[in-house]
Structure formats: C-alpha cells, structure tokens
Design an enzyme around this catalytic site. Structure first.
Site, short mmCIF file in Angstrom:
data_model
loop_
_atom_site.label_atom_id
_atom_site.label_comp_id
_atom_site.label_asym_id
_atom_site.label_seq_id
_atom_site.Cartn_x
_atom_site.Cartn_y
_atom_site.Cartn_z
N SER A 560 0.84 -1.19 0.00
CA SER A 560 0.00 0.00 0.00
C SER A 560 0.88 1.25 0.00
O SER A 560 1.67 1.45 -0.91
CB SER A 560 -0.97 -0.05 1.19
OG SER A 560 -2.03 0.84 1.03
N ASP A 646 -10.06 -3.58 -5.41
CA ASP A 646 -9.43 -2.72 -4.40
C ASP A 646 -9.94 -1.30 -4.51
O ASP A 646 -9.75 -0.63 -5.53
CB ASP A 646 -7.92 -2.76 -4.58
CG ASP A 646 -7.16 -2.16 -3.41
OD1 ASP A 646 -7.78 -1.49 -2.57
OD2 ASP A 646 -5.93 -2.36 -3.34
N HIS A 681 -8.10 -5.06 -1.47
CA HIS A 681 -6.86 -4.56 -0.90
C HIS A 681 -6.15 -5.59 -0.04
O HIS A 681 -4.92 -5.59 0.03
CB HIS A 681 -7.17 -3.31 -0.07
CG HIS A 681 -5.97 -2.48 0.25
ND1 HIS A 681 -5.24 -1.82 -0.71
CD2 HIS A 681 -5.35 -2.20 1.43
CE1 HIS A 681 -4.25 -1.16 -0.14
NE2 HIS A 681 -4.28 -1.38 1.16
#
Length: 712
Positions: A560, A646, A681
């Site tokens: 991320s 995501d 995610h």
C-alpha cells in the site's frame, strides 16, 4: 553479481511481456503538463466496476489476464519449488492451520461466552457461543455457509444484541469493502429481514436489542452516514442519525462496555472528533464530546458518567484527561495522565476503577495500570525487543484483568491477561510455533542509520545467528512510513523459511510512521514526505555499511503506502536493490490526488497534500510520485501485486506503473504484475489461496537471488 546468477538459472527464451498500448492523455495543473500514456487502464465506468468487476471493459480485463499469464510463464521454472514451499508451510504449521484443535479464547459477556473457531479442512471460521461456565457450543455464524458461491469472503464483525437473543454481523463478499449487514435470531437461526447493503461494516446495537445503528457508504463509497435500522418489521426507511459533512473524514461506531452509549468516531489522518449517542434512547441524536480542530486527535472511552480522552492537545506524545459526559468541554478536563515526552501513549482501556495504557518508549512496549482514585501506577516492560502489541477494550467494565496480544519477530502471538490489582500476568492463549522452531537460533539486532539531515532512523534486524555478517547475504528490507502507523514487527513462520536459506530480514522505521512518536510522523507527511524515501535509502546503505548485505542484494518490500515507499526508492537509488516486491502499491499518487471523485482522495489530502488547490503540494508530490519519475535507467526486478476490487489502491495504479517501467527501463530485469481478479486490498481470503500467493512471492525472491535451483 545478482544478474549473472539470474541469467544462469532463468530458462531461455523468455516469454514476451504484454505491451500496453500507449494512448496519451494530457492534463495541465499549475503550469505543468502531465502526459499519461496509460490512463485508459482506468475504466471510464470505474465506480460501477469496482463493485461489480464483470462490468470492467474487456480490453482491460484481457490486459490484466495477459499480465497474470506472463507472470506465470516467467515463473514456470519454479513450479516444483512452489510445491515444495507449500508443503513446507503446511508442515511447519500443521495441516489443520495455525489454531485448529486449540481451545478458542472467548469473550465473556453476561451469561455467555462468544468465540471464533476454525473448521478443519475449511477456509473460514465459525462464530459461536456457549454458556459462560461451559457447555455445548452453538454456531451463530458459519462463514463457510455464508461464503457459498463467493470467490471472496470476509467477516467484518459479529456482535450479540444486549439481551443475547439476536446476532448482527457484517461481511464482504467481493473484496470491494462494501459490506452487508445481516441479523439472525439466535434461537431459530433464521435471518431477520433482508441484509442491508452498502455499509462500511461498522455497527452498534442500541439497548433495546431491536435497533441498530450502522455506517452507510455514500455515493463516493465513503463511510459517511450513520443510519438507524429498526427490526420491528415496520418497513420504514432507515433514518439518518448523522451525516459527515467533510468528505476527508471517515465514520466508525463503537459501543461502550457498559452498553449505555454509542460513540460516533469521525477522523482523517491528522484530526478526529467523537460524538456520543444515548444507547438507551434509539431516537436520540448525537452530540460532540471533543469538538473538531485540525491537527488534534482524540480517542474516547467512557467510565461511569465520565469521558476518558486520549488526546494530543498540548501533548506531542499524547496525554489522558477525563471530563463529565454531561459537559465534556475542554474547560472541564481533568488530567489523569500527563504528557511525558518520549513516552508515546498508543491506546488506553477504561475500567470501573482503573485506566490502562499502552506506551512505546525507545521503541519498546510498556503497559501501565493506573488506579484512578489514588493515582498509583504499576508499569512493566512487555518485551525486550520491538513488538506488535494490541490492547483490548474490556467486554465488561467491572473486569479485573486487562487483555492484550503481543508478538515479536521471534515469538508467535500470545494473548495475555494482566491483573489490574497487582500486575500479575498469565498467558491465556499462545499461537503455535512452527514445528522444530528453535528461538535460540535467531537473533534480533537494532541499529540506526544517519539520514542526510541528521535524523537517526531505527532499523530492526532478524537473522539466524549463524548467518555471517560479511556482505554476502541477500536481505529483505520492509518499510511503510505513512499515516502515523508504526512498522511494528510481527512473527511470520514463512519468513523463517527464507532466513533458514541464508536471508536476513530487516525493518526500516522511516519517518511518516509514529515509530519514534508523533513528531516522527509529522516529519514524514505532506511537504516533508520526501524524508520517508531518504530514510529508506539511508537504512539500506547502513545495512550495507554494517555488512549485513551488499549493494544490489537488497529486496525492498512494501505494501500500500509502503509500496509507494519502495517504488520511489527504486527510482532514486536503483543500484541498492536486487528486487522490489510492491503489494497493492500506491504508485500513482499524483493522478489519484488530482481526482476528487475517488473514494479516498479527500482523506489523502490531509496526509500528502492537495495538488489541486496548492502548487507547492503539486510540486512536492510530483517530485516523488513513483509513476511520474520512472526514467530510462536500470531497475531492480519488480513484482507488483494488485486486487481488482481494491477501493484503496485501485488496480490501475500498479498496472500503469508496470507498463511505464517496461517502456522506459534500459535493462533486462523482470517486471511482473499479478492481479487477483477476485479480491481487493487485503488479497485472497481463503487459506489455500493465501498459501499459494506466499509460495509464489517466496519463489520469486529465491529465483532473483539465484537461490532457487538448490532450494528445490
């Protein structure tokens, strides 16, 4: 050196990588024109496609599938290795998974004990209850049953009603973080009404056990609305209890341990506000406890008729105050725990007579138990090495113990209960260590790197004691450095498999996290964000200087925002790195922050700056954005990973980054993109899929390090 090893073991000829078509799109901001050749990978119907991936245009799906096929083709020579690694993973933890067969740890509420247990041979857990004093367990939510027909499933929360007759639970069946909220009658097991769609997964019961408050997503997929849902079958529309006016703020709900109140927590990365609702009055409207001021963060718990507030108001490393719920304004604050520089208060839990807090001092975790009436404190060091610690809020305000979880690089997760009266500790649950694991074979070391501006960047290192520090070992360096989230070390049985093959593992505690307190975070966000990248590079060079590894032998790993960190470092100092593993990487921050319609963009402005409104913010982000700074130079091997659903880091960011890397780099390094077509995610939800993914990543590391053939 590493490239020669790689060339020796990679089968020839290599497959041809997909070539994304270049379709230039130009935009101009603050007098600067940006040309994006791969903007078409962001579907024009992205908003709908994020929730229903079947709506994604065929040309995008075909491109991502071609990337997946290419990655598999490049890695075809590691199939036997991956099977071996998966068998080794299963052998280390046991065929039934980490906790199968172990007594689950319950949360005792009233006359009942609630707990989650794994199911042998199944991907997902069951949420159950039994009588407080023992007896037969009853399954309340079987996630395997709920997940039938779904490629992805995540249970967000399951909570009994105050009278214990109903269970409410929220779940995500797509990976897009659009949760459904369902309620079942505990006696009959039947659902009550239809599931509520489009929620954030956050909810709380009112005291009547017939009313739920929940957080609904707005039209931009932001958790912004608190709604009231009645289970009386009247069919009346759910009323809006609270609507967040600022798109940069997210909303969350918690219920106080006494059950008397519901807290509405509104926050972005730098500011927060807490409102309170009388849980005994379903029609009651919220009122603010803390107010809202930029740069001030508050966390509120309730003890009796008083609010206990953890705040950074006048305290860089936080302090704790209390105030009457009837009048909680700042003028009525009474200090419980003063600010002590260097004693960063991470969280606090409240009890009838005590306030317990978790602190980080010099990188180490401390627990402090304070008796409120006398001010007497018991404190203890929880670990003599950096640790990941979570302090739990009590299920009951009158509890005599506080529960916490703790793990380190060398010790699997343990759940401790600490007595409030005398600090006595007992382990109530311990995650199984890998078979044949001998902790004495591994050492944890701490050192610091000197950044260019004089900042001292902490580094935590894990290695086998027998692994020489002579510069020959390949080293995996993890970093995050964002949102004030510390890179706390955790135990990973799979990581030991690499250490046992001669690798070293390290964490760079760069600015942007709160590893050294709130000031460390402030020095790595917004217009000081470049410090995060400089710190990671400084840490890499320090590890080389201390002969843990050599230049060109480092595998940078980030997820991320950490993916942005390692991708940016690869632009700035590619010679340091053998490879980069970037999981759901935030590699196109400038274009993302220029699109105010994306779900997370307004909230990111507080963290990274607003390039729409500010020319200085625009230039700052442009200077480090990994996508914008890909240039004609040699690059490390790259493994980028994405999730099609995501909502946090959209699939097109790593897809565009990989396309530009292939277009501009001047060497033959591997650049792979793997997109999960059924998750978001957090990656795959099923245990088998997670194991396959871990084996692929590990095989990639071994392959590029030249270790694969001898490891089969």
């Amino acid at each position: 050196m590493p490239r020669r090893l790689l060339a020796k073991y990679i089968a020839k000829p290599q497959p041809t990588p997909p070539a994304a078509e270049r379709r230039p799109v130009s935009i101009t901001h603050h007098g600067v024109t940006l040309v994006d050749d791969y903007a078409w990978l962001k579907a024009s119907n992205w908003r709908e496609a994020m929730l229903d991936t079947s709506l994604l245009p065929d040309e995008i799906v075909h491109h991502l599938e071609a990337e997946n096929a290419y990655a598999e083709a490049v890695m075809r020579d590691t199939k036997a290795l991956r099977r071996k690694l998966m068998r080794e993973m299963d052998r280390r933890v046991g065929d039934d998974g980490d906790d199968a067969g172990e007594e689950p740890l319950p949360h005792v509420i009233g006359e009942w004990a609630y707990f989650t247990r794994p199911v042998d041979g199944k991907d997902y857990d069951q949420f159950c209850r039994r009588p407080r004093d023992g007896g037969k367990a009853k399954v309340l939510v079987d996630c395997n049953r709920e997940a039938r027909g779904c490629d992805y499933f995540e249970l967000s929360a399951a909570t009994p009603s105050p009278d214990h007759t109903r269970i409410a639970y929220s779940y995500d069946a797509t990976g897009a973080e659009a949760f459904q909220l369902a309620v079942r009658d505990i006696t009959t097991g039947r659902r009550i009404g239809k599931p509520i769609e489009g929620t954030s997964g956050s909810f709380a019961w009112c005291a009547d056990s017939r009313t739920l408050l929940y957080v609904a997503l707005d039209g931009h997929h932001r958790p912004a609305l608190v709604k009231r849902h009645r289970l009386d079958g009247s069919g009346e529309p759910d009323a809006i209890v609270y609507a967040e006016p600022d798109p940069a703020f997210d909303v969350n709900l918690t219920r106080t341990p006494d059950g008397g109140h519901i807290l509405i927590e509104c926050e972005n990365h730098v500011s927060s506000e807490t409102l309170i609702v009388d849980g005994g009055d379903p029609a009651c409207m919220p009122r603010s406890i803390t107010g809202r001021q930029r740069g001030l963060r508050h966390s509120v718990e309730v003890r009796g008729g008083r609010a206990v507030i953890l705040t950074n108001d006048g305290a860089d490393d936080f302090r704790i105050v209390e105030a009457p719920l009837s009048d909680p304004g700042r003028a009525r604050w009474r200090e419980l725990v003063p600010h002590v520089p260097g004693h960063h208060i991470l969280s606090a839990a409240t009890f009838a007579r005590h306030v317990v807090r978790l602190e980080r001092r010099s990188g180490l975790p401390w627990l402090v138990i304070r008796e409120v009436s006398s001010g007497t404190e018991l404190e203890r060091l929880l670990a003599d090495e950096p640790a990941a610690v979570d302090l739990e809020q009590p299920d009951e305000e009158t509890a005599g113990t506080v529960r916490l979880t703790i793990e380190t690089l060398t010790t699997p997760e343990r759940v401790l209960e600490v007595a409030l009266a005398d600090g006595a500790e007992r382990v109530v649950k311990a995650e199984s260590a890998p078979q044949d694991y001998d902790r004495s074979l591994y050492v944890v070391e701490r050192l610091e790197a000197a950044a260019a501006d004089g900042a001292r960047v902490p580094i935590t290192v894990l290695r086998r004691a027998a692994t020489p520090r002579d510069g020959t070992a390949p080293l995996i360096l993890y970093g995050y450095g964002a949102y004030g989230v510390a890179a706390d070390p955790s135990f990973d049985a799979d990581r030991l498999m690499l250490l046992d093959r001669g690798f070293i593992y390290a964490i760079a505690h760069v600015r942007g996290g709160d590893d050294k307190g709130r000031a460390w975070y402030e020095a790595g966000r917004g217009r000081t964000k470049m410090n995060s990248f400089a710190d990671f590079i400084a840490a890499s060079r320090a590890l080389v200087a201390h002969r843990y590894t050599a230049e060109g032998r480092i595998i940078a790993h980030g997820d991320s925002a950490g993916g942005m960190l390692v991708a940016g470092a690869a632009n700035m100092a590619p010679e340091l790195f053998l490879a980069v593993i970037a999981e759901v990487p935030f590699v196109d921050p400038l274009n993302t922050l220029l699109d105010a319609d994306l779900p997370l963009t307004p909230g990111e402005w507080a963290e990274l700056g607003n390039p729409i409104a500010s020319a200085e913010d625009f230039r700052t982000i442009l200077a480090y954005s990994p996508y914008e700074n890909v240039t004609a130079q040699r690059y490390p091997h790259i493994l980028a990973k994405a999730g099609l659903s995501d909502q946090r880091v959209t699939y097109w960011e790593p897809a565009k980054w990989v396309a530009r890397l292939r277009e501009r780099k001047v060497d033959d390094s591997l650049v792979l993109l793997r997109t999960s077509m059924t998750s978001g995610h957090d990656g795959a939800s099923g245990g088998d899929d997670q194991t396959k993914d871990a084996a692929f990543d590990m095989a990639f590391i071994l392959k590029v390090a030249g270790e694969a053939p001898r490891s089969v």
